[in-house]
Design a protein around this motif. Structure first.
Motif, PDB file in Angstrom:
ATOM      1  N   VAL B 269      -6.380   9.289 -12.223  1.00  0.00           N
ATOM      2  CA  VAL B 269      -7.813   9.496 -11.753  1.00  0.00           C
ATOM      3  C   VAL B 269      -8.607   9.481 -12.775  1.00  0.00           C
ATOM      4  O   VAL B 269      -9.801   8.598 -12.754  1.00  0.00           O
ATOM      5  CB  VAL B 269      -7.955  10.898 -11.116  1.00  0.00           C
ATOM      6  CG1 VAL B 269      -9.420  11.174 -10.835  1.00  0.00           C
ATOM      7  CG2 VAL B 269      -7.152  10.853  -9.703  1.00  0.00           C
ATOM      8  N   ILE B 270      -8.529  10.106 -13.861  1.00  0.00           N
ATOM      9  CA  ILE B 270      -9.504   9.887 -15.038  1.00  0.00           C
ATOM     10  C   ILE B 270      -9.614   8.405 -15.516  1.00  0.00           C
ATOM     11  O   ILE B 270     -10.581   7.838 -15.933  1.00  0.00           O
ATOM     12  CB  ILE B 270      -9.026  10.858 -16.305  1.00  0.00           C
ATOM     13  CG1 ILE B 270      -9.215  12.201 -15.924  1.00  0.00           C
ATOM     14  CG2 ILE B 270      -9.944  10.440 -17.450  1.00  0.00           C
ATOM     15  CD1 ILE B 270      -8.470  13.143 -16.903  1.00  0.00           C
ATOM     16  N   ILE B 272      -8.859   5.635 -14.208  1.00  0.00           N
ATOM     17  CA  ILE B 272      -9.484   4.704 -13.106  1.00  0.00           C
ATOM     18  C   ILE B 272     -11.052   4.660 -12.916  1.00  0.00           C
ATOM     19  O   ILE B 272     -11.818   3.925 -12.755  1.00  0.00           O
ATOM     20  CB  ILE B 272      -8.724   4.754 -11.698  1.00  0.00           C
ATOM     21  CG1 ILE B 272      -7.525   4.082 -11.698  1.00  0.00           C
ATOM     22  CG2 ILE B 272      -9.805   4.201 -10.543  1.00  0.00           C
ATOM     23  CD1 ILE B 272      -6.639   4.073 -10.633  1.00  0.00           C
ATOM     24  N   ARG B 273     -11.745   6.294 -13.210  1.00  0.00           N
ATOM     25  CA  ARG B 273     -12.990   6.408 -13.528  1.00  0.00           C
ATOM     26  C   ARG B 273     -13.431   5.771 -14.499  1.00  0.00           C
ATOM     27  O   ARG B 273     -14.621   5.184 -14.522  1.00  0.00           O
ATOM     28  CB  ARG B 273     -13.100   8.121 -13.566  1.00  0.00           C
ATOM     29  CG  ARG B 273     -14.462   8.431 -13.752  1.00  0.00           C
ATOM     30  CD  ARG B 273     -15.103   8.352 -12.287  1.00  0.00           C
ATOM     31  NE  ARG B 273     -16.726   8.538 -12.681  1.00  0.00           N
ATOM     32  CZ  ARG B 273     -17.679   7.553 -13.283  1.00  0.00           C
ATOM     33  NH1 ARG B 273     -17.119   6.590 -13.473  1.00  0.00           N
ATOM     34  NH2 ARG B 273     -18.938   8.020 -13.451  1.00  0.00           N
ATOM     35  N   ILE B 274     -12.763   5.688 -15.713  1.00  0.00           N
ATOM     36  CA  ILE B 274     -13.409   5.124 -16.756  1.00  0.00           C
ATOM     37  C   ILE B 274     -13.161   3.620 -16.579  1.00  0.00           C
ATOM     38  O   ILE B 274     -14.172   2.603 -17.369  1.00  0.00           O
ATOM     39  CB  ILE B 274     -12.583   5.755 -18.255  1.00  0.00           C
ATOM     40  CG1 ILE B 274     -12.904   7.069 -18.236  1.00  0.00           C
ATOM     41  CG2 ILE B 274     -13.099   4.809 -19.295  1.00  0.00           C
ATOM     42  CD1 ILE B 274     -12.098   7.585 -19.321  1.00  0.00           C
ATOM     43  N   PRO B 276     -12.750   1.183 -13.937  1.00  0.00           N
ATOM     44  CA  PRO B 276     -12.465   0.917 -12.349  1.00  0.00           C
ATOM     45  C   PRO B 276     -11.825  -0.401 -12.149  1.00  0.00           C
ATOM     46  O   PRO B 276     -11.301  -0.556 -11.188  1.00  0.00           O
ATOM     47  CB  PRO B 276     -13.906   1.064 -11.920  1.00  0.00           C
ATOM     48  CG  PRO B 276     -14.636   0.784 -13.152  1.00  0.00           C
ATOM     49  CD  PRO B 276     -14.094   1.377 -14.453  1.00  0.00           C
TER      50      PRO B 276
END
Lengths: 236, 288
Positions: B269-270, B272-274, B276
């Protein structure tokens, strides 16, 4: 002379919006025909429709005596129709070499030989062979798109606004290359353009496209006369 | 020292497992932008192919490595022609359709095989890393994963088929103008992706509990790895598998498998946040 392409009453459009309102034209074998028109008159739509991207909603298209009105793009390419689209549509992540190899899929000769021959005509591409197509300048991409199309030895090339956003030196080079090529191996060309000088340099006949209709032809004896052309196309 | 060796071996086989479960999905999503929710069930079919073939007396290696990709590839081919090809460019419809396929495949296999967990005995035995025992079969998983990555790279990079595939995925309309039929290319790509999923199911059969619902156990990890990897199928799958496989195995080893999965998800999750666009959306952009 027999016509390689005959179009009669061709209608096409996007969804319910009609763009082409019944186009009629013929391209003789081995001749270069130019179509002059402003933005939004249906130039690209005409070529897209001829290439089979847009279904014809009316009329008939014959290519080398065969009715191709309802054929797929792939089948038209196999029949010998070549397409150099607006915006070039180079495969951006493929190298220049691989772009040319894609052009050779329908070539009659051996791939390496065909590419070697085409590089003779487009020497500027030789030092770019390993570069990704997307990294080329607009002009280089235009030359590549033309070279890629020519690899398959099409009998008719549909050329869509090749001068758009291209530096003048490459425009001249392109016109010269086209003339050199046809001397060696005949092919016909249908060129749509809004730039007078290029269409004058390339085409033997110039048709005028306005609002989805062919509205006239510039008399062959006046092709060199910019004033007459401007008058005909309403570009003055 | 022994413990380190065992951990390293487990990490390697964990990474290889990620590669295997992801590659088929990566080919279909990466090249065609299709979210194939039946990917887990393709793997399940591969595993059942192995179970049935072993039951029928077929040599275990053929039952694991040869038959599953053939059978599942064929299933993929039929599905593509009968269903998938009508939905290209319609992402939501495609998700619904492949989800339906997934439910259908679960139903069919429940009817045929019953809702029980089966197993296949792993060939090869064990070996010792110092005082600890490890399975020789993990080497097979590692080798097959490497072979898949290298084979797919060679296919895409060195063959004419690979060139056509890459061109058609970048610009199907232009490829058509050069004489390629995009429909055939899509068919081949989907079949290839299905066959890779089948192979993964077959190879992982000896270390999995084989049941009609087993696909669910893989699909989340496969999707995370595909999204984390980004647009380059091979490099993306490889790099994301190394990261996720390592995290999963190390945390599982130090704590327990549940925490391993949790830490994997949190990290994903982290990340893919950083990033995308996935790892290869930012780095190694020109790789395959």
């Amino acid at each position: 002379m027999s016509a390689v392409l005959e179009v009669s009453g061709l209608r096409a459009g996007y969804g319910r919006v009609p763009i082409l309102g019944g186009i009629g034209l013929a391209v003789e074998a081995n001749s270069f025909v130019g179509i002059l028109g402003h933005n939004g008159m249906g130039k690209s739509t005409l070529l897209r429709s001829l290439m089979g991207y847009l279904p014809a909603t009316g009329g008939k298209v014959s290519f080398q005596g065969k009715d191709i009105t309802n054929l797929s793009t792939t089948a038209r390419a196999k029949a010998g129709l070549g397409y150099v689209p607006q915006g070039r549509e180079i495969f951006p992540a493929l190298s220049v070499m691989d772009n040319l190899r894609m052009g050779c899929l329908l070539a009659k000769g051996e791939e390496a030989r065909v590419i070697e021959d085409i590089l003779e005509d487009f020497p500027r591409l030789r030092r770019l062979l390993d570069r990704p197509g997307g990294a080329l300048s607009g002009g280089e991409q235009q030359l590549l798109a033309l070279a890629r199309c020519l690899c398959a030895s099409p009998s008719l090339i549909l050329l869509d606004e090749p001068t758009e956003g291209i530096q003048p030196s490459i425009i001249e080079e392109m016109a010269e290359t086209l003339h050199t090529l046809r001397r060696r191996r005949p092919f016909a060309m249908l060129l749509v353009e809004q730039k007078l000088s290029f269409i004058q340099a390339c085409a033997e006949r110039i048709l005028i496209l306005q609002k989805g209709m062919i509205t006239g032809e510039i008399p062959p004896e006046s092709i060199g006369d910019a004033n007459v052309i401007a008058e005909f196309s309403g570009m003055a | 020292m022994d413990l380190t060796g065992l951990l390293a071996f487990n990490v390697l086989s964990g990474i290889a497992t990620f590669v295997l479960i992801t590659l088929g999905l990566g080919v279909i999503y990466g090249m065609m932008r299709i979210i194939n929710l039946a990917h887990g069930e393709f793997m399940m079919l591969g595993a059942y192919t192995t179970v049935s073939a072993v039951g029928a007396g077929v040599n275990i290696w053929i039952a694991m490595l040869v038959l599953p990709p053939l059978v599942v590839g064929l299933v993929g081919l039929v599905l593509e022609r009968a269903l998938i090809r009508f939905l290209y460019g319609r992402m939501m419809d495609m998700m619904l359709a492949t989800w339906g396929v997934s439910l259908g495949l679960i139903g069919i296999s429940s009817t045929i095989y019953g809702n029980v967990v089966r197993g296949v005995t792993a060939p090869l035995g064990g070996f010792n890393i110092g005082r600890y025992g490890a399975s020789l079969y993990s080497f097979v998983i590692i080798l097959v994963a490497i072979a898949c990555l290298v084979g797919l790279y060679a296919l895409l990079r060195l063959t004419k088929f690979g060139l056509i595939l890459r061109a058609a995925m970048q610009n199907p309309r232009m490829a058509a103008a050069l004489g390629i039929s995009p429909s055939i290319v899509y068919m081949a790509t989907f079949t290839l992706g299905a066959a890779l999923a089948g192979l993964a199911g077959g190879v992982l059969a000896p270390i999995s509990g084989i049941s009609p619902n087993m696909g669910a156990a893989y699909i989340a990890n496969a999707f995370i790895t595909v999204l984390g990897g980004g647009p380059a199928i091979i490099a993306g799958t490889g790099i994301a598998s190394v990261i996720f496989g390592a995290i999963n195995q190390i945390v599982s080893f130090v704590a327990n498998p549940v925490l391993g999965t949790v830490s994997l998800l949190v990290f994903a999750v982290i990340m893919i946040r950083i990033l995308p666009q996935g790892i290869t959306g930012r780095f190694f952009r020109n790789s395959l």
